[in-house]
Motif scaffolding. Sequence first.
Motif, PDB file in Angstrom:
ATOM      1  N   THR A  18      34.221 133.313  13.216  1.00 30.14           N
ATOM      2  CA  THR A  18      34.836 133.632  12.030  1.00 30.14           C
ATOM      3  C   THR A  18      36.272 132.691  11.999  1.00 30.14           C
ATOM      4  O   THR A  18      36.604 132.049  12.946  1.00 30.14           O
ATOM      5  N   ILE A  19      36.518 132.222  10.842  1.00 28.85           N
ATOM      6  CA  ILE A  19      37.455 131.037  10.737  1.00 28.85           C
ATOM      7  C   ILE A  19      38.736 131.602   9.823  1.00 28.85           C
ATOM      8  O   ILE A  19      38.342 132.136   8.617  1.00 28.85           O
ATOM      9  N   GLY A  20      39.838 131.281  10.028  1.00 30.55           N
ATOM     10  CA  GLY A  20      40.822 131.658   9.147  1.00 30.55           C
ATOM     11  C   GLY A  20      42.274 131.349   9.563  1.00 30.55           C
ATOM     12  O   GLY A  20      42.403 131.150  10.755  1.00 30.55           O
ATOM     13  N   ASN A  21      43.428 131.596   8.880  1.00 37.60           N
ATOM     14  CA  ASN A  21      44.672 131.312   9.130  1.00 37.60           C
ATOM     15  C   ASN A  21      45.262 132.908  10.116  1.00 37.60           C
ATOM     16  O   ASN A  21      45.826 132.755  11.257  1.00 37.60           O
ATOM     17  N   PHE A  22      44.860 133.716   9.706  1.00 36.36           N
ATOM     18  CA  PHE A  22      44.953 135.305  10.460  1.00 36.36           C
ATOM     19  C   PHE A  22      46.360 135.357  10.377  1.00 36.36           C
ATOM     20  O   PHE A  22      46.724 136.044  11.525  1.00 36.36           O
ATOM     21  N   ASP A  23      47.248 135.174   9.154  1.00 31.62           N
ATOM     22  CA  ASP A  23      48.672 135.253   9.627  1.00 31.62           C
ATOM     23  C   ASP A  23      48.842 136.795   9.435  1.00 31.62           C
ATOM     24  O   ASP A  23      48.557 137.589   8.569  1.00 31.62           O
ATOM     25  N   GLY A  24      49.398 137.466  10.681  1.00 32.41           N
ATOM     26  CA  GLY A  24      49.831 138.711  10.665  1.00 32.41           C
ATOM     27  C   GLY A  24      48.708 139.511  11.412  1.00 32.41           C
ATOM     28  O   GLY A  24      48.914 140.774  11.859  1.00 32.41           O
ATOM     29  N   VAL A  25      47.528 138.942  11.382  1.00 34.58           N
ATOM     30  CA  VAL A  25      46.376 139.816  11.971  1.00 34.58           C
ATOM     31  C   VAL A  25      46.272 141.141  11.443  1.00 34.58           C
ATOM     32  O   VAL A  25      46.534 142.106  12.085  1.00 34.58           O
ATOM     33  N   HIS A  26      46.241 141.281  10.107  1.00 34.14           N
ATOM     34  CA  HIS A  26      46.476 142.522   9.261  1.00 34.14           C
ATOM     35  C   HIS A  26      44.970 143.300   9.258  1.00 34.14           C
ATOM     36  O   HIS A  26      44.203 142.875   9.898  1.00 34.14           O
ATOM     37  N   ARG A  68      55.652 132.527   7.195  1.00 37.01           N
ATOM     38  CA  ARG A  68      54.937 133.293   8.130  1.00 37.01           C
ATOM     39  C   ARG A  68      55.226 134.665   8.604  1.00 37.01           C
ATOM     40  O   ARG A  68      56.223 134.998   8.860  1.00 37.01           O
ATOM     41  N   LEU A  69      54.074 135.389   8.736  1.00 35.55           N
ATOM     42  CA  LEU A  69      54.429 136.836   9.213  1.00 35.55           C
ATOM     43  C   LEU A  69      54.232 136.912  10.729  1.00 35.55           C
ATOM     44  O   LEU A  69      55.086 137.791  11.156  1.00 35.55           O
ATOM     45  N   THR A  70      53.913 135.911  11.426  1.00 39.97           N
ATOM     46  CA  THR A  70      53.651 135.868  12.880  1.00 39.97           C
ATOM     47  C   THR A  70      53.709 134.588  13.482  1.00 39.97           C
ATOM     48  O   THR A  70      53.203 133.545  12.681  1.00 39.97           O
ATOM     49  N   LYS A  75      50.330 135.709  17.014  1.00 43.27           N
ATOM     50  CA  LYS A  75      49.075 135.882  16.448  1.00 43.27           C
ATOM     51  C   LYS A  75      47.986 135.816  17.630  1.00 43.27           C
ATOM     52  O   LYS A  75      46.844 136.647  17.685  1.00 43.27           O
ATOM     53  N   LEU A  76      48.168 135.026  18.563  1.00 47.48           N
ATOM     54  CA  LEU A  76      47.181 135.192  19.850  1.00 47.48           C
ATOM     55  C   LEU A  76      47.305 136.265  20.559  1.00 47.48           C
ATOM     56  O   LEU A  76      46.025 136.712  20.876  1.00 47.48           O
ATOM     57  N   GLU A  77      48.292 136.885  20.752  1.00 52.08           N
ATOM     58  CA  GLU A  77      48.232 138.146  21.400  1.00 52.08           C
ATOM     59  C   GLU A  77      47.737 139.473  20.740  1.00 52.08           C
ATOM     60  O   GLU A  77      47.042 140.012  21.107  1.00 52.08           O
ATOM     61  N   LEU A  78      47.872 139.366  19.368  1.00 47.30           N
ATOM     62  CA  LEU A  78      47.036 140.128  18.509  1.00 47.30           C
ATOM     63  C   LEU A  78      45.537 140.130  18.559  1.00 47.30           C
ATOM     64  O   LEU A  78      44.880 141.029  18.533  1.00 47.30           O
ATOM     65  N   LEU A  79      45.076 138.792  18.576  1.00 48.65           N
ATOM     66  CA  LEU A  79      43.687 138.365  18.608  1.00 48.65           C
ATOM     67  C   LEU A  79      43.176 138.899  20.039  1.00 48.65           C
ATOM     68  O   LEU A  79      41.972 139.357  20.001  1.00 48.65           O
ATOM     69  N   ASP A  80      44.083 138.705  21.183  1.00 43.86           N
ATOM     70  CA  ASP A  80      43.580 139.107  22.313  1.00 43.86           C
ATOM     71  C   ASP A  80      43.488 140.703  22.531  1.00 43.86           C
ATOM     72  O   ASP A  80      42.447 140.980  22.981  1.00 43.86           O
ATOM     73  N   GLN A  81      44.388 141.328  21.960  1.00 38.62           N
ATOM     74  CA  GLN A  81      44.320 142.978  21.955  1.00 38.62           C
ATOM     75  C   GLN A  81      42.925 143.394  21.142  1.00 38.62           C
ATOM     76  O   GLN A  81      42.722 144.224  21.390  1.00 38.62           O
ATOM     77  N   SER A 159      47.920 138.988   3.072  1.00 39.88           N
ATOM     78  CA  SER A 159      49.164 138.763   3.782  1.00 39.88           C
ATOM     79  C   SER A 159      50.363 138.387   2.624  1.00 39.88           C
ATOM     80  O   SER A 159      51.403 138.610   2.873  1.00 39.88           O
ATOM     81  N   SER A 160      50.078 138.118   1.474  1.00 41.84           N
ATOM     82  CA  SER A 160      50.812 138.131   0.367  1.00 41.84           C
ATOM     83  C   SER A 160      51.540 139.473  -0.136  1.00 41.84           C
ATOM     84  O   SER A 160      52.500 139.563  -0.510  1.00 41.84           O
ATOM     85  N   ALA A 161      50.585 140.382   0.120  1.00 43.47           N
ATOM     86  CA  ALA A 161      51.126 141.832  -0.177  1.00 43.47           C
ATOM     87  C   ALA A 161      52.188 142.492   0.711  1.00 43.47           C
ATOM     88  O   ALA A 161      52.896 143.119   0.634  1.00 43.47           O
ATOM     89  N   ILE A 162      51.766 141.996   2.020  1.00 45.96           N
ATOM     90  CA  ILE A 162      52.466 142.246   3.165  1.00 45.96           C
ATOM     91  C   ILE A 162      53.917 141.583   2.976  1.00 45.96           C
ATOM     92  O   ILE A 162      54.977 142.323   3.305  1.00 45.96           O
ATOM     93  N   ARG A 163      54.040 140.535   2.684  1.00 44.90           N
ATOM     94  CA  ARG A 163      55.181 139.674   2.418  1.00 44.90           C
ATOM     95  C   ARG A 163      55.850 140.345   1.351  1.00 44.90           C
ATOM     96  O   ARG A 163      57.243 140.312   1.679  1.00 44.90           O
ATOM     97  N   ALA A 164      55.372 140.515   0.299  1.00 46.54           N
ATOM     98  CA  ALA A 164      55.922 141.449  -0.746  1.00 46.54           C
ATOM     99  C   ALA A 164      56.544 142.635  -0.230  1.00 46.54           C
ATOM    100  O   ALA A 164      57.717 143.079  -0.570  1.00 46.54           O
ATOM    101  N   ALA A 165      55.964 143.614   0.461  1.00 49.09           N
ATOM    102  CA  ALA A 165      56.404 144.903   1.116  1.00 49.09           C
ATOM    103  C   ALA A 165      57.508 144.509   1.826  1.00 49.09           C
ATOM    104  O   ALA A 165      58.740 144.997   1.634  1.00 49.09           O
ATOM    105  N   LEU A 166      57.428 143.300   2.620  1.00 50.87           N
ATOM    106  CA  LEU A 166      58.894 143.305   3.553  1.00 50.87           C
ATOM    107  C   LEU A 166      59.963 142.783   2.917  1.00 50.87           C
ATOM    108  O   LEU A 166      61.034 143.069   3.290  1.00 50.87           O
ATOM    109  N   ALA A 167      59.775 142.110   1.792  1.00 51.00           N
ATOM    110  CA  ALA A 167      61.172 141.505   1.025  1.00 51.00           C
ATOM    111  C   ALA A 167      61.405 142.421   0.229  1.00 51.00           C
ATOM    112  O   ALA A 167      62.826 142.517   0.113  1.00 51.00           O
ATOM    113  N   ALA A 168      60.783 143.913  -0.110  1.00 45.89           N
ATOM    114  CA  ALA A 168      61.136 144.730  -0.742  1.00 45.89           C
ATOM    115  C   ALA A 168      61.835 146.008   0.387  1.00 45.89           C
ATOM    116  O   ALA A 168      62.390 146.947  -0.192  1.00 45.89           O
TER     117      ALA A 168
END
Length: 304
Positions: A18-26, A68-70, A75-81, A159-168
């Motif tokens: 699979t392919i992607g940025n995986f920012d936050g690994v949400h 960036r969230l991570t 990010k690599l640690e979360l993918l490993d986990q 990731s954008s929904a998570i950024r919005a939650a963190l900003a709030a």
Amino acid sequence: MVVTHGALQASGGRSALTIGNFDGVHRGHRALIDRVIAKARELRLTSCVLTFEPHPREFFAAGEAPARLTRLRDKLELLDQAGVERVHVARFDARFAALSTARFIEDVLKKGFGVRWLLVGRDFRFGARRAGDFSALQGQGFDLEAMEDVRLEGGRVSSSAIRAALAAGDFALAEKLLGHPYTISGRVAHGAKLGRDLGFPTANLVLRRPPPLSGIYVVEVDGIDGGAKRGVASVGRRPTVNPVPVPLLEVHLLDGARDLYGEHLRVRFLKKLREEEKYDGLEPLRAAIADDVTRAREHFDRHG
């Protein structure tokens, strides 16, 4: 987990990818990754992830790219986990951005990964000028599957929904969407020692890029003698004294700590206390920090 970087070498293996940025690994990313891992086991393939550094949006429009969230390390640690067997971090530069649709399929997917099974979203785009799409991946000699959006309580996990939650300051929602608490990690660096002079010494973590939040927070810190420590943290540019161009994470531990220079810490955000402010001198700043510390202690007294 095997991590490779830079130019892809021809692979002699066979992969589910699979392919992607995986920012936050949400949670949405995890659904994608879990599907790849399950399919790899079923087909006796290697489970693989292709991600990018920097993010493509940072390459094309650095000033407009989202925070960036991570960091890459996290990010690599979360993918490993998650159980991924191999991650390749492609350097997203002018050469990579110029790959045609055909060359991306041939050089990256077929030769680089030996792809036998590929999972992407229906809106996945790739290649120069984003000319490649889902239909371009069909009939290429590997099985192709589309992943639907993951939704939680009526909303799309993103990731954008998570950024919005963190900003709030809504860390409960951010954790729900991420599937894990929001943290920032980094190595403690030497600073101007202003916190020590004010009576509130801090561990300073330099942030290479602006984070998705700013202000004063109640936090817990992992990485100190094997346990979690209580603290209050500032994420910002220090507008009162010694302003910095890139936000700095400064953590004051409520119960004190040994010298932490060079230590790698993970800061977990629990509650937002207030916005960062500019004060008219050191005494108002000292009084504000003292109030922050009192409110942080009250939070831990209430919540344990």
